[in-house]
Design a protein around this motif. Structure first.
Motif, PDB file in Angstrom:
ATOM      1  N   GLU A  66       0.822  -1.206   0.000  1.00  0.00           N
ATOM      2  CA  GLU A  66       0.000   0.000   0.000  1.00  0.00           C
ATOM      3  C   GLU A  66       0.857   1.257   0.000  1.00  0.00           C
ATOM      4  N   SER A  85      -2.437  -0.430   5.854  1.00  0.00           N
ATOM      5  CA  SER A  85      -3.062  -1.739   5.653  1.00  0.00           C
ATOM      6  C   SER A  85      -2.200  -2.916   6.095  1.00  0.00           C
ATOM      7  N   ILE A 114      -5.516  -4.875   0.636  1.00  0.00           N
ATOM      8  CA  ILE A 114      -4.636  -3.710   0.777  1.00  0.00           C
ATOM      9  C   ILE A 114      -5.297  -2.519   0.105  1.00  0.00           C
ATOM     10  N   LYS A 115      -5.254  -1.378   0.773  1.00  0.00           N
ATOM     11  CA  LYS A 115      -5.821  -0.160   0.201  1.00  0.00           C
ATOM     12  C   LYS A 115      -4.948   1.021   0.596  1.00  0.00           C
ATOM     13  N   ASP A 116      -4.703   1.898  -0.359  1.00  0.00           N
ATOM     14  CA  ASP A 116      -3.914   3.097  -0.069  1.00  0.00           C
ATOM     15  C   ASP A 116      -4.646   4.001   0.911  1.00  0.00           C
TER      16      ASP A 116
END
Length: 210
Positions: A66, A85, A114-116
């Motif tokens: 991320e 994340s 997973i996320k920014d």
């Protein structure tokens, strides 16, 4: 002489001439492959300058998938930090204990989502706030001190609490749309400084003339 220096490490000089060393421009002290930081965004902390990235986002290793993206003119107060994340534990099974991380051959959880985490421009994050994984904070938002931000924050919202919720909107939706369209943070620095009276007073008529 310009009020702001994009190349400064410590952007604040006190009236007696002392450089205030606890506040740093993030872009000029962080070299991290998973962080993207805009000009003039600052953070205040009492650690070593070289530890700024670790203090700001303690679980964002160089090999993480991320990103932490911080826009321009973001103001981050002392004690605030980002939980990204890769700090998550597995939650699909009967235990959340991260067994895999204790052996090099099994280290990591590439199957976890997973996320920014994204902070847009001119956001004020108050003291001791915690920003949770994958949150998107819109431009002009204010995060109250000691808040835990677990969901996206709209532009120009004031949020607070645990979990943080909207306390109020700073302006009407029409004004917010206009401010986002003007995007003053993308103006040349001399234009910004020439129009500080309008920016600082909330004079929309004057800002339109800028």
């Amino acid at each position: 002489m310009a009020l702001l220096d994009a190349q400064a490490i410590h952007p604040i000089t006190l009236p007696d001439g002392t450089v205030y060393r606890d506040t740093v421009y993030l872009k000029n002290v962080i070299d991290h492959p998973r962080m993207e930081i805009g000009n003039f965004s600052y953070y205040t902390h009492s650690g070593r300058r070289e530890d700024t990235a670790l203090i700001l986002a303690p679980y964002l290793g160089h090999a993480c998938r991320e990103r932490l993206v911080i826009g321009k003119f973001v103001q981050i107060a002392r004690g605030s930090y980002f939980i990204t994340s890769s700090a998550n534990h597995p939650m699909a099974g009967f235990t959340t204990y991260p067994f895999r991380i204790f052996k090099p051959e099994t280290f990591g959880y590439k199957d976890l989502p997973i996320k920014d985490t994204i902070v847009d421009h001119d956001v004020w994050i108050g003291q001791n706030a915690a920003i949770m994984p994958g949150v998107h904070i819109g431009s002009g938002a204010i995060v109250a001190a000691a808040s835990v931000v677990t969901r996206d924050v709209p532009p120009y919202a004031v949020v607070g609490g645990n979990p943080a919720s909207i306390i109020r909107m700073r302006y009407s939706s029409d004004v917010i749309d206009e401010l986002l369209g003007l995007a003053w943070w993308d103006w040349p620095l001399d234009r910004i400084e020439a129009n500080l009276p309008a920016l600082s007073s909330g004079d929309m008529t004057a800002l339109r003339r800028a």
